[in-house]
Scaffold this motif. Sequence first.
Motif, PDB file in Angstrom:
ATOM      1  N   HIS A  70       0.838  -1.207   0.000  1.00 44.43           N
ATOM      2  CA  HIS A  70       0.000   0.000   0.000  1.00 44.43           C
ATOM      3  C   HIS A  70       0.869   1.252   0.000  1.00 44.43           C
ATOM      4  CE1 HIS A  70      -3.642   2.300   1.923  1.00 44.43           C
ATOM      5  NE2 HIS A  70      -3.463   2.593   0.647  1.00 44.43           N
ATOM      6  N   VAL A  71       1.973   1.219   0.745  1.00 47.64           N
ATOM      7  CA  VAL A  71       2.891   2.351   0.774  1.00 47.64           C
ATOM      8  C   VAL A  71       3.520   2.546  -0.599  1.00 47.64           C
ATOM      9  CG1 VAL A  71       4.974   3.316   1.823  1.00 47.64           C
ATOM     10  CG2 VAL A  71       3.365   2.005   3.226  1.00 47.64           C
ATOM     11  N   ALA A  85      -8.762   7.008   9.694  1.00 50.58           N
ATOM     12  CA  ALA A  85      -7.695   6.412  10.514  1.00 50.58           C
ATOM     13  C   ALA A  85      -6.373   7.158  10.369  1.00 50.58           C
ATOM     14  CB  ALA A  85      -7.515   4.937  10.157  1.00 50.58           C
ATOM     15  N   THR A  86      -6.453   8.505  10.424  1.00 45.94           N
ATOM     16  CA  THR A  86      -5.270   9.363  10.448  1.00 45.94           C
ATOM     17  C   THR A  86      -5.531  10.450  11.495  1.00 45.94           C
ATOM     18  OG1 THR A  86      -6.186  10.658   8.599  1.00 45.94           O
ATOM     19  CG2 THR A  86      -4.595   8.927   8.047  1.00 45.94           C
ATOM     20  N   SER A 114      -8.185  24.743  16.953  1.00 45.86           N
ATOM     21  CA  SER A 114      -8.597  23.522  16.270  1.00 45.86           C
ATOM     22  C   SER A 114      -8.572  22.370  17.258  1.00 45.86           C
ATOM     23  CB  SER A 114      -7.664  23.211  15.086  1.00 45.86           C
ATOM     24  OG  SER A 114      -7.665  24.252  14.140  1.00 45.86           O
ATOM     25  N   PHE A 115      -9.424  21.382  17.013  1.00 39.44           N
ATOM     26  CA  PHE A 115      -9.447  20.177  17.827  1.00 39.44           C
ATOM     27  C   PHE A 115      -9.016  19.006  16.943  1.00 39.44           C
ATOM     28  CE2 PHE A 115     -12.405  23.122  19.735  1.00 39.44           C
ATOM     29  CZ  PHE A 115     -12.094  23.037  21.087  1.00 39.44           C
ATOM     30  N   VAL A 116      -7.910  18.386  17.297  1.00 40.75           N
ATOM     31  CA  VAL A 116      -7.317  17.350  16.454  1.00 40.75           C
ATOM     32  C   VAL A 116      -7.755  15.969  16.921  1.00 40.75           C
ATOM     33  CG1 VAL A 116      -5.174  16.335  15.600  1.00 40.75           C
ATOM     34  CG2 VAL A 116      -5.333  18.812  15.962  1.00 40.75           C
ATOM     35  N   TYR A 117      -8.313  15.219  15.998  1.00 39.66           N
ATOM     36  CA  TYR A 117      -8.762  13.854  16.261  1.00 39.66           C
ATOM     37  C   TYR A 117      -7.640  12.885  15.910  1.00 39.66           C
ATOM     38  CZ  TYR A 117     -11.295   9.450  15.529  1.00 39.66           C
ATOM     39  OH  TYR A 117     -11.704   8.137  15.565  1.00 39.66           O
ATOM     40  N   ASN A 118      -7.334  11.979  16.832  1.00 42.09           N
ATOM     41  CA  ASN A 118      -6.312  10.958  16.595  1.00 42.09           C
ATOM     42  C   ASN A 118      -6.998   9.659  16.203  1.00 42.09           C
ATOM     43  OD1 ASN A 118      -4.182   9.198  16.529  1.00 42.09           O
ATOM     44  ND2 ASN A 118      -3.647   9.376  18.683  1.00 42.09           N
ATOM     45  N   GLY A 119      -7.066   9.412  14.904  1.00 41.35           N
ATOM     46  CA  GLY A 119      -7.738   8.216  14.418  1.00 41.35           C
ATOM     47  C   GLY A 119      -6.804   7.070  14.096  1.00 41.35           C
ATOM     48  N   LEU A 120      -5.506   7.218  14.401  1.00 37.46           N
ATOM     49  CA  LEU A 120      -4.548   6.162  14.087  1.00 37.46           C
ATOM     50  C   LEU A 120      -4.971   4.856  14.754  1.00 37.46           C
ATOM     51  CD1 LEU A 120      -1.189   8.121  14.398  1.00 37.46           C
ATOM     52  CD2 LEU A 120      -2.360   7.409  12.304  1.00 37.46           C
ATOM     53  N   SER A 121      -4.937   3.787  13.986  1.00 39.62           N
ATOM     54  CA  SER A 121      -5.461   2.512  14.455  1.00 39.62           C
ATOM     55  C   SER A 121      -4.401   1.424  14.425  1.00 39.62           C
ATOM     56  CB  SER A 121      -6.652   2.086  13.576  1.00 39.62           C
ATOM     57  OG  SER A 121      -7.031   0.758  13.827  1.00 39.62           O
ATOM     58  N   ASN A 178       1.767   0.587   8.034  1.00 39.39           N
ATOM     59  CA  ASN A 178       1.813   0.769   6.577  1.00 39.39           C
ATOM     60  C   ASN A 178       0.615   1.570   6.085  1.00 39.39           C
ATOM     61  OD1 ASN A 178       4.227  -0.732   5.841  1.00 39.39           O
ATOM     62  ND2 ASN A 178       3.130  -2.564   6.456  1.00 39.39           N
ATOM     63  N   TYR A 179      -0.543   1.249   6.616  1.00 43.00           N
ATOM     64  CA  TYR A 179      -1.757   1.977   6.224  1.00 43.00           C
ATOM     65  C   TYR A 179      -1.652   3.441   6.641  1.00 43.00           C
ATOM     66  CZ  TYR A 179      -6.707   3.142   5.719  1.00 43.00           C
ATOM     67  OH  TYR A 179      -7.886   3.728   5.346  1.00 43.00           O
ATOM     68  N   ALA A 180      -1.193   3.681   7.876  1.00 44.85           N
ATOM     69  CA  ALA A 180      -1.070   5.052   8.374  1.00 44.85           C
ATOM     70  C   ALA A 180      -0.111   5.862   7.517  1.00 44.85           C
ATOM     71  CB  ALA A 180      -0.593   5.034   9.827  1.00 44.85           C
ATOM     72  N   LEU A 181       1.014   5.273   7.136  1.00 45.17           N
ATOM     73  CA  LEU A 181       1.996   5.975   6.320  1.00 45.17           C
ATOM     74  C   LEU A 181       1.442   6.260   4.931  1.00 45.17           C
ATOM     75  CD1 LEU A 181       4.806   7.104   5.788  1.00 45.17           C
ATOM     76  CD2 LEU A 181       5.607   4.769   5.315  1.00 45.17           C
ATOM     77  N   ALA A 182       0.786   5.270   4.334  1.00 44.68           N
ATOM     78  CA  ALA A 182       0.251   5.438   2.984  1.00 44.68           C
ATOM     79  C   ALA A 182      -0.800   6.547   2.934  1.00 44.68           C
ATOM     80  CB  ALA A 182      -0.352   4.122   2.491  1.00 44.68           C
ATOM     81  N   LYS A 183      -1.721   6.539   3.887  1.00 43.21           N
ATOM     82  CA  LYS A 183      -2.791   7.537   3.875  1.00 43.21           C
ATOM     83  C   LYS A 183      -2.287   8.927   4.278  1.00 43.21           C
ATOM     84  CE  LYS A 183      -6.241   6.707   2.683  1.00 43.21           C
ATOM     85  NZ  LYS A 183      -6.801   6.551   1.312  1.00 43.21           N
ATOM     86  N   THR A 184      -1.309   8.980   5.188  1.00 45.55           N
ATOM     87  CA  THR A 184      -0.748  10.280   5.569  1.00 45.55           C
ATOM     88  C   THR A 184       0.036  10.883   4.407  1.00 45.55           C
ATOM     89  OG1 THR A 184      -0.614   9.594   7.894  1.00 45.55           O
ATOM     90  CG2 THR A 184       0.734  11.474   7.231  1.00 45.55           C
TER      91      THR A 184
END
Length: 291
Positions: free
Chosen positions: A73-74, A103-104, A153-160, A166-172
Amino acid sequence: VDAARASPGTLILPVQHAGPASDLEAMADEELCTKAGADVLVHTPEIRNWLLSVLPGEAMVVGSYVYLDGEAHVRASVAMDAIASSLLKKRPGTALTYLASPATCYPVPAAAVEDSEARLSKAPWWHSPTSMLFGGWAKNDFERVQSAGGQVSFVYNGLSGVQGPNYALAKTLQNWRCIVAQAEGHMVSANMAPASKTDSVMHVKTVATAMKGMSAIEPLMAFEGPAASALMAMLLLHDMGNPESSAHAKVGANEHPMLLFSTCGVHGGLWRCPYTLDSLGAATYVFGMFK
């Protein structure tokens, strides 16, 4: 191909064929499908060159939607980014589109934060003992960030943890391209897509079961694939056709740039839920076993 034949539209696709174009026109659809398409991991420069040649002089909208499991995915995201960034330079007027992931990490509306806190304070009686049974449900906490200009701003931490690094890196990486492209004046549509029962999600049995159990914790909701697809398509058309949409670089120039993802985000209840999705994982899996 069958869908294109039955529609009023025109499908233009790359074909690996060394002979004259007249051969393709006479080719049966079954044979054409064996020669059509390209692999973004293998044919990255060829896809870029082909896109540069398609419909010259016309405005192009390029969607980066490839998903693959694990580290692939990356690599796919890097390949798509190389294509997209080159098209922006070589073909002015090109617009980029993505399906942003919940999920970011990104800012969310204050109303969502307030609702999440209100739901926690009014949680049903069974939440507390059930939470203890599953090791404790973590509060859906939002980091309050204030800019130099005073904007909050209010930052949501959706990292899962379930999705993995790999998913987090690809989407970020995709999010970063969106921010850079819009800052350079390009049109970018990157609405948040909800958790959905798509093939890429439901092929993992444990995740599929947890998706079925999400609705036990209000206001969480997992969308059916076709419904999510139709909704995100309508939001894309809105972004492209409405000059006041968040996709246009001139809109909200003084606001947080990552509001691009949440302004028309379809979060499926994640932002307003009193608990983090990761901490609910085991519970939603058990709930899903009875559905």
